[in-house]
Design an enzyme around this catalytic site. Sequence first.
Site, PDB file in Angstrom:
ATOM      1  N   ILE A 141       0.293  -1.175   0.127  1.00 50.28           N
ATOM      2  CA  ILE A 141       0.518  -0.727   0.226  1.00 50.28           C
ATOM      3  C   ILE A 141       1.329   1.192  -0.237  1.00 50.28           C
ATOM      4  O   ILE A 141       0.640   2.212  -0.892  1.00 50.28           O
ATOM      5  CB  ILE A 141      -1.110  -0.329   1.003  1.00 50.28           C
ATOM      6  CG1 ILE A 141      -1.807  -0.936   1.276  1.00 50.28           C
ATOM      7  CG2 ILE A 141      -1.532   0.973   1.230  1.00 50.28           C
ATOM      8  CD1 ILE A 141      -2.665  -1.572   2.403  1.00 50.28           C
ATOM      9  N   TYR A 175      -1.734  -9.229  17.692  1.00 49.03           N
ATOM     10  CA  TYR A 175      -2.029  -8.108  16.285  1.00 49.03           C
ATOM     11  C   TYR A 175      -2.431  -6.799  16.240  1.00 49.03           C
ATOM     12  O   TYR A 175      -3.077  -5.634  16.500  1.00 49.03           O
ATOM     13  CB  TYR A 175      -2.029  -8.779  15.223  1.00 49.03           C
ATOM     14  CG  TYR A 175      -2.309  -8.169  14.061  1.00 49.03           C
ATOM     15  CD1 TYR A 175      -1.190  -7.223  13.098  1.00 49.03           C
ATOM     16  CD2 TYR A 175      -4.182  -7.776  13.321  1.00 49.03           C
ATOM     17  CE1 TYR A 175      -1.780  -6.247  12.380  1.00 49.03           C
ATOM     18  CE2 TYR A 175      -4.055  -6.707  12.372  1.00 49.03           C
ATOM     19  CZ  TYR A 175      -3.115  -6.466  11.687  1.00 49.03           C
ATOM     20  OH  TYR A 175      -3.326  -5.453  10.621  1.00 49.03           O
ATOM     21  N   LYS A 213      -3.031  -2.746  16.702  1.00 51.13           N
ATOM     22  CA  LYS A 213      -4.339  -1.919  16.146  1.00 51.13           C
ATOM     23  C   LYS A 213      -4.823  -1.337  16.426  1.00 51.13           C
ATOM     24  O   LYS A 213      -5.592   0.459  16.077  1.00 51.13           O
ATOM     25  CB  LYS A 213      -4.925  -2.972  14.674  1.00 51.13           C
ATOM     26  CG  LYS A 213      -3.639  -3.053  13.438  1.00 51.13           C
ATOM     27  CD  LYS A 213      -2.554  -2.186  12.489  1.00 51.13           C
ATOM     28  CE  LYS A 213      -1.399  -2.575  12.475  1.00 51.13           C
ATOM     29  NZ  LYS A 213      -0.938  -1.591  11.749  1.00 51.13           N
TER      30      LYS A 213
END
Length: 322
Positions: A37, A199, A203
Amino acid sequence: MGAQFSQFFPGKPTYTAANVGSQQGKVFIVTGGYAGIGFELTKILFAKGGKVYIAGRSEEKAREAISKIREVVKDSNGGALEFLHLELDDLSSIKASAEEFKSKESKLDVLWNNAGVSQPPLGSVSKQGFELQLATNCLGPFLFTQLLMPLLEAAVPQADTNSVRVVWLGSQMIELSAPQGGINISELFNPPKDKVRTYTTSKVGNYFLATELARKKGGKGIISVSLNPGAANTSLLRNTPWMKVLSLPLLYKAELAAYSELYAGLSEDITMEKNGCYVVPWGRIQPIREDLANAAKTKEEGGLGRAQEFWDFCEEKTKEYM
């Protein structure tokens, strides 16, 4: 559930490179900008005339990416591409990276905290012994952002209104998997043996850092937002090949996810009144899960104050490297 369905199947993007005007005179940093990205985002910014620093640990990969972008973008409209060495999993090295940038630039218009790691082998830790995802996705970007704050503040008087920003990369896992309140603070000190959980924690941490930075620096003209960029078929899934295979029907080209980041960093929809907002694919502002929004509010605002707790944790763990 409808809000989640629209993130799995976002439809056509409404904010693309075609919506972006000239970025000449603007200075950007995209961490991890040589792959996935970040690479697609860097390509757009360069084509619009921006000066883009690709920040990452591998100069070789960055030089390869720069060559590829220059081959594809025939007219950069005065844009420039530079490499900035940055190792987010080594807190002791980050100040040197910030100082290198400061030696070359006097301002920073937008910082995209794009780089991250997802589900490395269980037990992976950073140079300082922190769980690797927490270190790479939260502690490193937090420290890097704090060290660059003077240059972000310096950009405000020269910039268009609402254009100086910090963008934090989240994930749909925040809303799908996070416990009530987003983070169990005890797990920051004793991470569970569950790399999906850790994880998700990292986030949610990015979302909390975004809302706290918006609260702390909005009065100085800096906008801070987080986002779910969308499910992209990138190397982020290299540690979970089985997941990549299973989720393949839901994975999209990295270019589409880059539009989410582009929107978060440049769209005029995001004003100071919407500082701290949450962006979803492929560039829309959407309310986040209610308990997470409440956790991001301070106790004085009637919220849980969890974002402030996480900010304080990051500040404590990084202060000796400032």
